[in-house]
Write an enzyme that holds these catalytic residues in place. Structure first.
Site, PDB file in Angstrom:
ATOM      1  CG  ASP A  90      -0.027   7.652  -4.294  1.00 40.97           C
ATOM      2  OD1 ASP A  90       1.372   7.999  -2.987  1.00 40.97           O
ATOM      3  OD2 ASP A  90      -0.933   7.330  -3.314  1.00 40.97           O
ATOM      4  CG  ASP A 151       2.601   6.739   2.551  1.00 42.38           C
ATOM      5  OD1 ASP A 151       2.329   7.008   3.555  1.00 42.38           O
ATOM      6  OD2 ASP A 151       2.003   5.759   1.905  1.00 42.38           O
TER       7      ASP A 151
HETATM    8  N1  GLY Z   1       1.295   4.320  -0.591  1.00 40.35           N
HETATM    9  C1  GLY Z   1       0.316   3.662   0.170  1.00 40.35           C
HETATM   10  C2  GLY Z   1       0.956   2.820   1.228  1.00 40.35           C
HETATM   11  O1  GLY Z   1       2.393   2.346   1.300  1.00 40.35           O
HETATM   12  O2  GLY Z   1       0.821   1.202   1.015  1.00 40.35           O
END
Ligand code: GLY
Length: 376
Positions: A90, A151
Site C-alpha cells: 500500500d 488494490d
Molecule cells: N486496500 C484495502 C481496502 O480497500 O480495503
C-alpha cells in the site's frame, strides 16, 4: 460551475477545519458509532487524510489547510525514514497523496526525493521472476509469498511516476509486469474480478483466486472492482497500452450493470440480495473517479461515454443527496464498509471513501485529478 458541487465541497471544507482540531497529530481510519478511530500513523490508510488536506488547500488556498498538510506530510516522511509499518503493497496509497501531492503543488525537492524513496520501498515487494508485487507479509512467506491483490493497481502509479522523474525504467517495468499479471489473472472472463490471487512463489504457476474482504472467493467485491476500473485507467494514462484502457472499460461496464437502482454499489455484487444488504459508498466514490478518468479517452458521442458520464453524475448526485453527512459530522459520506465479512466497520465512515468523494467532486467541479499523475 455547479452550485450543487460547490456546496458539497464547501461542506467538506468546514468538516476538515473541525477535524484538524480533533485529530491533532493522529490519523483517521474507519469509524465506530460515527466517530473516527484514530491511529498514530501505522495503517495503510494514513495517506488519505493527508491527501484530503492537500486537496482542500489546493481548492481554497487557505493556509490553515497547508499548515496541517505540511505537518502530516512530515509525519509520513518520518515513517518512511524510520521504515515503520511499511511491509505492505500500500505504499502508493500512503505516499502519492502525501509527499507526492506536496511535490506536485509546492515543487518541494525533499518531497520529490521522499516520493522516489517510497517507490524504492515498493520495489522491494516486486518479485521479478514471476512478475508480481507481493501484497502482504515478508519475502518467502509460505502463505503470502506468491499472493497479489487487485488494490495494488492503485499503488503502481507511484512506480510509473518514479520512472518518469528518474529516467530509470526499472519502476515502470515492475508496474507493467504487475498490471499484466493482474489483467490476466484477477480479471475474469465475464469482466468481474477476483480480489486476490495466489501463485507458486518459485515457479509463478497460477494457483487460485481468493477473496480477503469479499463475500466468497469467487464473488466480486465491489471495491476491488472499483480499484480495477480506476487502476487500469491510470495504467493506460501512463503507458497508452490500449489493453489497459479496454480492461478498465470492461470492468466499468460490469460494475455499472450490477448496480442497484440508486447506483450506489452494495459491498459485494454476489451477496444474496435481502433488505439488510449493506452498501459500500466508498466503492462508488472510487468508481466515480475512475469513470471520470476514462472519459478523457472516449468519443463524446459514443454509447460508452454517455453511459459512464450519466452513471458518474447520477451516482454522485445520490452520494451528495443521500450519503453526505450532516454538518458537524466527522465523515463526509456515510455507509462505507471496510470488511463486512470480518465485521470490521461494516457500515461506517471510511477515510478513503471521504478522500475519493472529495476527489470526485473536485474532478467534476474543477477538473483537478488528485495526485495519481502530474498534470503540469
Ligand atoms: N486496500 C484495502 C481496502 O480497500 O480495503
Amino acid at each position: 460551475m455547479s452550485e450543487q458541487y460547490v456546496k458539497a465541497i464547501e461542506e467538506v471544507l468546514s468538516k476538515v477545519e473541525k477535524n484538524i482540531i480533533t485529530y491533532e497529530e493522529q490519523f483517521p481510519h474507519t469509524s465506530n458509532d460515527k466517530v473516527y478511530e484514530l491511529n498514530p500513523n501505522d495503517n495503510w490508510t494514513n495517506g488519505f487524510w493527508v491527501g484530503i488536506l492537500w486537496q482542500v488547500y489546493e481548492y481554497s488556498g487557505n493556509l490553515l489547510f497547508k499548515h496541517s498538510a505540511d505537518e502530516k506530510t512530515d509525519q509520513m516522511i518520518n515513517r518512511l525514514d524510520q521504515n515503520r509499518d511499511l511491509d505492505t503493497h500500500d505504499i502508493g496509497f500512503l505516499y502519492i497523496p502525501s509527499t507526492g501531492a506536496k511535490w506536485q503543488l509546492e515543487k518541494d525537492i525533499e518531497a520529490k526525493s521522499k516520493t522516489i524513496a517510497a517507490a524504492d520501498r515498493l520495489m522491494q515487494r516486486y518479485r521479478e521472476h514471476i512478475g508480481i508485487i507481493q501484497a502482504w507479509g515478508p519475502p518467502n512467506d509460505p502463505e503470502q509469498g506468491g499472493r497479489i491483490i487487485i488494490d495494488c493497481l492503485m499503488n503502481i502509479p507511484l512506480l510509473f511516476w518514479a520512472s518518469e522523474v528518474t529516467n530509470d525504467n526499472k519502476y515502470r517495468e515492475a508496474a507493467i509486469a504487475f498490471a499484466d499479471t493482474a489483467r490476466r489473472y484477477l480479471v475474469r472472463g465475464d469482466d468481474s474480478t477476483y480480489h486476490t490471487f495466489y501463485f507458486d512463489q518459485e515457479t509463478g504457476q497460477p494457483i487460485r483466486g481468493a477473496t480477503q474482504q469479499g463475500y466468497s472467493d469467487g464473488s466480486t467485491w465491489t471495491r476491488g472492482q472499483a480499484w480495477a476500473i480506476y487502476g487500469f485507467a491510470l495504467a493506460y494514462r501512463y503507458t497508452k497500452n490500449r489493453l489497459y484502457l479496454e480492461t478498465s472499460l470492461r470492468t466499468a461496464k460490469y460494475f455499472i450493470n450490477q448496480l442497484p437502482d440508486n447506483l450506489i454499489a452494495h459491498w459485494d455484487f454476489d451477496v444474496p440480495l435481502d433488505k439488510n444488504i449493506k452498501p459500500d459508498s466508498s466503492a462508488s466514490a472510487i468508481a466515480a473517479c475512475g469513470f471520470h478518468e476514462l472519459l478523457d479517452w472516449l468519443d463524446k458521442n459514443s454509447k460508452e461515454y454517455k453511459l459512464l458520464y450519466s452513471t458518474l453524475v447520477k451516482s454522485m448526485d445520490t452520494l451528495i443527496s443521500e450519503y453526505a453527512t450532516e454538518e458537524g459530522s466527522q465523515g463526509f459520506i456515510d455507509h462505507g464498509s471496510y470488511s463486512v465479512r470480518e465485521g470490521k466497520s461494516p457500515d461506517d465512515y471510511v477515510i478513503w471513501g471521504d478522500y475519493f468523494y472529495l476527489e470526485a467532486l473536485l474532478r467534476l467541479e474543477t477538473n483537478k485529478r488528485g495526485y495519481w499523475y502530474e498534470t503540469n
